[in-house]
Design an enzyme around this catalytic site. Structure first.
Site, PDB file in Angstrom:
ATOM      1  CB  ILE A   1      38.002  58.303 -10.026  1.00  0.00           C
ATOM      2  CG1 ILE A   1      37.528  59.749 -10.211  1.00  0.00           C
ATOM      3  CG2 ILE A   1      37.529  57.435 -11.209  1.00  0.00           C
ATOM      4  CD1 ILE A   1      38.053  60.448 -11.461  1.00  0.00           C
TER       5      ILE A   1
ATOM      6  CB  ILE B   1      54.129  54.560  -9.491  1.00  0.00           C
ATOM      7  CG1 ILE B   1      53.793  56.051  -9.629  1.00  0.00           C
ATOM      8  CG2 ILE B   1      52.882  53.706  -9.315  1.00  0.00           C
ATOM      9  CD1 ILE B   1      53.193  56.415 -11.000  1.00  0.00           C
TER      10      ILE B   1
ATOM     11  CE1 TYR C   1      45.338  67.524 -13.127  1.00  0.00           C
ATOM     12  CE2 TYR C   1      43.731  68.945 -14.201  1.00  0.00           C
ATOM     13  CZ  TYR C   1      44.060  67.741 -13.616  1.00  0.00           C
ATOM     14  OH  TYR C   1      43.112  66.754 -13.513  1.00  0.00           O
TER      15      TYR C   1
ATOM     16  NE  ARG D   1      39.281  66.932  -6.419  1.00  0.00           N
ATOM     17  CZ  ARG D   1      39.499  65.748  -7.016  1.00  0.00           C
ATOM     18  NH1 ARG D   1      39.402  65.648  -8.322  1.00  0.00           N
ATOM     19  NH2 ARG D   1      39.809  64.686  -6.306  1.00  0.00           N
TER      20      ARG D   1
ATOM     21  CG  ASP E   1      38.040  79.564 -11.494  1.00  0.00           C
ATOM     22  OD1 ASP E   1      37.905  78.456 -12.043  1.00  0.00           O
ATOM     23  OD2 ASP E   1      37.476  79.865 -10.427  1.00  0.00           O
TER      24      ASP E   1
HETATM   25  P1  NAD Z   1      42.582  61.419  -6.345  1.00  0.00           P
HETATM   26  O1  NAD Z   1      43.590  62.401  -5.906  1.00  0.00           O
HETATM   27  O2  NAD Z   1      41.498  61.080  -5.400  1.00  0.00           O
HETATM   28  O3  NAD Z   1      43.292  60.071  -6.821  1.00  0.00           O
HETATM   29  C1  NAD Z   1      44.604  60.013  -7.320  1.00  0.00           C
HETATM   30  C2  NAD Z   1      45.299  58.876  -6.597  1.00  0.00           C
HETATM   31  O4  NAD Z   1      46.657  58.764  -7.095  1.00  0.00           O
HETATM   32  C3  NAD Z   1      45.413  59.117  -5.092  1.00  0.00           C
HETATM   33  O5  NAD Z   1      44.775  58.079  -4.370  1.00  0.00           O
HETATM   34  C4  NAD Z   1      46.906  59.158  -4.829  1.00  0.00           C
HETATM   35  O6  NAD Z   1      47.291  58.575  -3.590  1.00  0.00           O
HETATM   36  C5  NAD Z   1      47.447  58.358  -5.999  1.00  0.00           C
HETATM   37  N1  NAD Z   1      48.857  58.681  -6.223  1.00  0.00           N
HETATM   38  C6  NAD Z   1      49.407  59.901  -6.360  1.00  0.00           C
HETATM   39  N2  NAD Z   1      50.737  59.798  -6.496  1.00  0.00           N
HETATM   40  C7  NAD Z   1      51.032  58.487  -6.460  1.00  0.00           C
HETATM   41  C8  NAD Z   1      52.250  57.749  -6.535  1.00  0.00           C
HETATM   42  N3  NAD Z   1      53.411  58.371  -6.704  1.00  0.00           N
HETATM   43  N4  NAD Z   1      52.199  56.402  -6.440  1.00  0.00           N
HETATM   44  C9  NAD Z   1      51.017  55.757  -6.252  1.00  0.00           C
HETATM   45  N5  NAD Z   1      49.831  56.417  -6.178  1.00  0.00           N
HETATM   46  C10 NAD Z   1      49.839  57.756  -6.270  1.00  0.00           C
HETATM   47  O7  NAD Z   1      41.948  61.985  -7.718  1.00  0.00           O
HETATM   48  P2  NAD Z   1      40.653  61.532  -8.500  1.00  0.00           P
HETATM   49  O8  NAD Z   1      39.649  62.608  -8.361  1.00  0.00           O
HETATM   50  O9  NAD Z   1      40.312  60.148  -8.146  1.00  0.00           O
HETATM   51  O10 NAD Z   1      41.195  61.612  -9.995  1.00  0.00           O
HETATM   52  C11 NAD Z   1      41.739  60.473 -10.657  1.00  0.00           C
HETATM   53  C12 NAD Z   1      42.210  60.899 -12.052  1.00  0.00           C
HETATM   54  O11 NAD Z   1      41.141  61.509 -12.791  1.00  0.00           O
HETATM   55  C13 NAD Z   1      43.349  61.914 -12.058  1.00  0.00           C
HETATM   56  O12 NAD Z   1      44.195  61.630 -13.136  1.00  0.00           O
HETATM   57  C14 NAD Z   1      42.643  63.228 -12.289  1.00  0.00           C
HETATM   58  O13 NAD Z   1      43.491  64.177 -12.908  1.00  0.00           O
HETATM   59  C15 NAD Z   1      41.520  62.816 -13.215  1.00  0.00           C
HETATM   60  N6  NAD Z   1      40.372  63.699 -13.122  1.00  0.00           N
HETATM   61  C16 NAD Z   1      39.514  63.630 -12.078  1.00  0.00           C
HETATM   62  C17 NAD Z   1      38.421  64.481 -12.053  1.00  0.00           C
HETATM   63  C18 NAD Z   1      37.392  64.443 -10.973  1.00  0.00           C
HETATM   64  O14 NAD Z   1      36.349  65.050 -11.141  1.00  0.00           O
HETATM   65  N7  NAD Z   1      37.605  63.745  -9.867  1.00  0.00           N
HETATM   66  C19 NAD Z   1      38.225  65.397 -13.061  1.00  0.00           C
HETATM   67  C20 NAD Z   1      39.140  65.478 -14.088  1.00  0.00           C
HETATM   68  C21 NAD Z   1      40.198  64.605 -14.114  1.00  0.00           C
HETATM   69  C1  UGA Z   2      39.116  70.511 -11.040  1.00  0.00           C
HETATM   70  C2  UGA Z   2      40.469  69.880 -10.850  1.00  0.00           C
HETATM   71  O1  UGA Z   2      41.422  70.481 -11.672  1.00  0.00           O
HETATM   72  C3  UGA Z   2      40.454  68.431 -11.196  1.00  0.00           C
HETATM   73  O2  UGA Z   2      39.820  67.645 -10.251  1.00  0.00           O
HETATM   74  C4  UGA Z   2      39.846  68.131 -12.497  1.00  0.00           C
HETATM   75  O3  UGA Z   2      40.804  68.120 -13.524  1.00  0.00           O
HETATM   76  C5  UGA Z   2      38.724  69.013 -12.911  1.00  0.00           C
HETATM   77  O4  UGA Z   2      38.616  70.251 -12.300  1.00  0.00           O
HETATM   78  C6  UGA Z   2      37.405  68.315 -12.771  1.00  0.00           C
HETATM   79  O5  UGA Z   2      36.995  68.043 -11.638  1.00  0.00           O
HETATM   80  O6  UGA Z   2      36.801  68.029 -13.800  1.00  0.00           O
HETATM   81  P1  UGA Z   2      38.055  72.837 -10.525  1.00  0.00           P
HETATM   82  O7  UGA Z   2      36.722  72.509 -11.083  1.00  0.00           O
HETATM   83  O8  UGA Z   2      38.498  74.242 -10.688  1.00  0.00           O
HETATM   84  O9  UGA Z   2      39.223  71.898 -11.066  1.00  0.00           O
HETATM   85  O10 UGA Z   2      38.072  72.391  -9.007  1.00  0.00           O
HETATM   86  P2  UGA Z   2      37.520  72.905  -7.628  1.00  0.00           P
HETATM   87  O11 UGA Z   2      38.680  73.099  -6.728  1.00  0.00           O
HETATM   88  O12 UGA Z   2      36.470  71.976  -7.185  1.00  0.00           O
HETATM   89  O13 UGA Z   2      36.911  74.360  -7.913  1.00  0.00           O
HETATM   90  C7  UGA Z   2      35.669  74.576  -8.543  1.00  0.00           C
HETATM   91  C8  UGA Z   2      35.327  76.055  -8.431  1.00  0.00           C
HETATM   92  O14 UGA Z   2      35.027  76.356  -7.070  1.00  0.00           O
HETATM   93  C9  UGA Z   2      36.438  77.022  -8.836  1.00  0.00           C
HETATM   94  O15 UGA Z   2      35.852  78.149  -9.448  1.00  0.00           O
HETATM   95  C10 UGA Z   2      37.057  77.423  -7.500  1.00  0.00           C
HETATM   96  O16 UGA Z   2      37.690  78.678  -7.546  1.00  0.00           O
HETATM   97  C11 UGA Z   2      35.833  77.452  -6.620  1.00  0.00           C
HETATM   98  N1  UGA Z   2      36.040  77.241  -5.165  1.00  0.00           N
HETATM   99  C12 UGA Z   2      36.888  76.266  -4.723  1.00  0.00           C
HETATM  100  C13 UGA Z   2      35.304  77.999  -4.269  1.00  0.00           C
HETATM  101  O17 UGA Z   2      34.530  78.909  -4.659  1.00  0.00           O
HETATM  102  N2  UGA Z   2      35.438  77.768  -2.934  1.00  0.00           N
HETATM  103  C14 UGA Z   2      36.278  76.804  -2.455  1.00  0.00           C
HETATM  104  O18 UGA Z   2      36.328  76.634  -1.217  1.00  0.00           O
HETATM  105  C15 UGA Z   2      37.021  76.029  -3.372  1.00  0.00           C
END
Ligand code: NAD
Ligand code: UGA
Length: 355
Positions: free
Chosen positions: A21, A66, A163, A211, A312
């Site tokens: 993100i 951090i 989480y 994911r 799940d």
């Molecule tokens: P991401 O894992 O790609 O990004 C998280 C970043 O945090 C990484 O680049 C990682 O290197 C950095 N990080 C972790 N530990 C650190 C540390 N100790 N010091 C400095 N940097 C550190 O995840 P994302 O998908 O970009 O998600 C970003 C945020 O949004 C998270 O809080 C996640 O829980 C939330 N979120 C994301 C999704 C999604 O769909 N991607 C969904 C729900 C919530």
């Molecule tokens: C994710 C993660 O928790 C976070 O990135 C975030 O908080 C949130 O949900 C989000 O993206 O909004 P989840 O959706 O379960 O959780 O993440 P995935 O690992 O992408 O799994 C999605 C679904 O696919 C689950 O049902 C999982 O069991 C399934 N899955 C996963 C498969 O069927 N095959 C795979 O190879 C991996």
């Protein structure tokens, strides 16, 4: 890309700027004229846009952990106008393998940033998760609404929930800081964002457990079956990262209106079961490459795929009305979302079939 007319805009510190993100957000903020401090363990994901970013004198790259640079973190928060916190472990496999590390980073380390925002009176945009709603869909709510849905988590021995529990606790503390000490904040709950730069490709599970899209894309590139956890019966609603970044910009620019609120960013129309998603990405991969993919899918039990403690979530549909009221309308349907994600990884293929 420096635009002098917008150079008066605020300095924004983005914690987690090198993640999926964050890497999209940084580019959008620079294009919108903000000064950006990009903080992460690694900023490699900014490399795609480096030619553009490099020409801006409004970007400061700060690659630190951090947890080991608390004075630097305090200095950054003190000096910035707006703080965005994206740092977290965000893959379910990590919640299952390292529940203590998850709560330490996602609650306690993030809490330090919240406390610094209070200390220095900074506006905080805290990324939480749709996972805080937990199992509410099954029980009572048809869609998840920020201010009315209950947050219902599973039992302690399903430690995947740590989480959601850590993120929920952080939200409750941020809310209490707003109530008791006038902290200015927005909490964002993302619903399954996907697109270029999400996670990483893997040769095998020994390379990690990202994911779902990254698993599917890796399997396609390696000509192996797509793994379906528990038959892929569960449902998710996906948001293309470009739409998600646009929603973020709208929230940022409407931060007075959204102050001390929680907002969902999700696209209810982009719902799919994971099994249907597997078939969609196979079709799109065939269309994009002109190849025939014959490997299909393979079913794997959740506890085998992730280990004991995995649970799940059946379904999660956002109430997206708060963002819609501010003019946000997602533009990517499910097919366009995954077509573009596939194209990105075809161009950035770090794997070779037969590996
Ligand atoms: P991401 O894992 O790609 O990004 C998280 C970043 O945090 C990484 O680049 C990682 O290197 C950095 N990080 C972790 N530990 C650190 C540390 N100790 N010091 C400095 N940097 C550190 O995840 P994302 O998908 O970009 O998600 C970003 C945020 O949004 C998270 O809080 C996640 O829980 C939330 N979120 C994301 C999704 C999604 O769909 N991607 C969904 C729900 C919530
Ligand atoms: C994710 C993660 O928790 C976070 O990135 C975030 O908080 C949130 O949900 C989000 O993206 O909004 P989840 O959706 O379960 O959780 O993440 P995935 O690992 O992408 O799994 C999605 C679904 O696919 C689950 O049902 C999982 O069991 C399934 N899955 C996963 C498969 O069927 N095959 C795979 O190879 C991996």
């Amino acid at each position: 890309m420096t635009n002098e007319s917008t150079s008066q805009k605020e300095t924004i510190a983005v914690f987690g700027a090198g993640g999926f993100i964050g890497s999209h957000m940084v580019v959008a903020l620079i294009r919108a004229g903000y000064r950006v401090q990009a903080i992460d363990l690694t900023l490699e994901k900014l490399e795609d846009d480096w030619d553009e970013l490099n020409t801006s004198d409004r970007l400061e790259a700060i690659d630190i952990d951090i947890r080991n640079h608390r004075d630097r973190v305090e200095e950054i928060v003190r000096g910035a106008d707006i703080i965005i916190d994206l740092i977290a472990f965000a893959n379910p496999s990590i919640y299952v393998e390292d529940p203590l590390g998850t709560v330490d980073l996602n609650l306690f380390e993030n809490l330090r940033i919240v406390e610094l925002c209070h200390k220095y009176d900074k506006f905080l945009i805290q990324y939480s998760t749709c996972e805080v709603y937990g199992l509410a869909q099954d029980r009572e709510d048809k869609v998840f609404s920020e201010d009315t849905s209950n947050l219902i988590l599973g039992p302690i021995n399903q430690h995947r929930w740590i989480y959601a529990c850590a993120k929920q606790m952080l939200e409750r503390i941020v809310h209490a800081y707003g109530m008791m000490h006038d902290l200015n904040y927005i909490i964002i709950r993302p619903f399954n964002f996907v697109g270029p730069r999400i996670d990483y490709l893997i040769h095998s599970r020994a390379d990690g457990n990202p994911r779902v899209f990254s698993h599917f894309m890796s399997a396609l590139l390696l000509d192996k079956p797509l793994p379906l956890v528990d038959g892929g019966k569960n449902l998710r609603s996906y948001v293309h990262i470009a739409d998600a970044t646009q929603a973020f910009l709208i929230a940022l620019e409407n931060r007075d209106k959204l102050n001390r609120q929680i907002v969902n960013i999700g696209t209810p129309n982009n719902e799919t079961s994971i099994r249907e998603l597997a078939h969609l990405v196979i079709r799109l991969y065939e269309e994009e490459t002109g190849k025939t993919f014959t490997q299909g899918t393979v079913d794997i039990p959740g506890e085998e795929f992730y280990g004991p403690g995995y649970a799940d979530i059946d379904r999660r549909i956002p109430d997206a009305s708060k963002m819609a009221a501010l003019g946000w309308a997602p533009t990517y349907d499910l097919e366009a979302t995954f077509r573009e994600s596939i194209r990105y990884y075809l161009e950035h293929n770090t794997l070779k079939a037969g590996d």
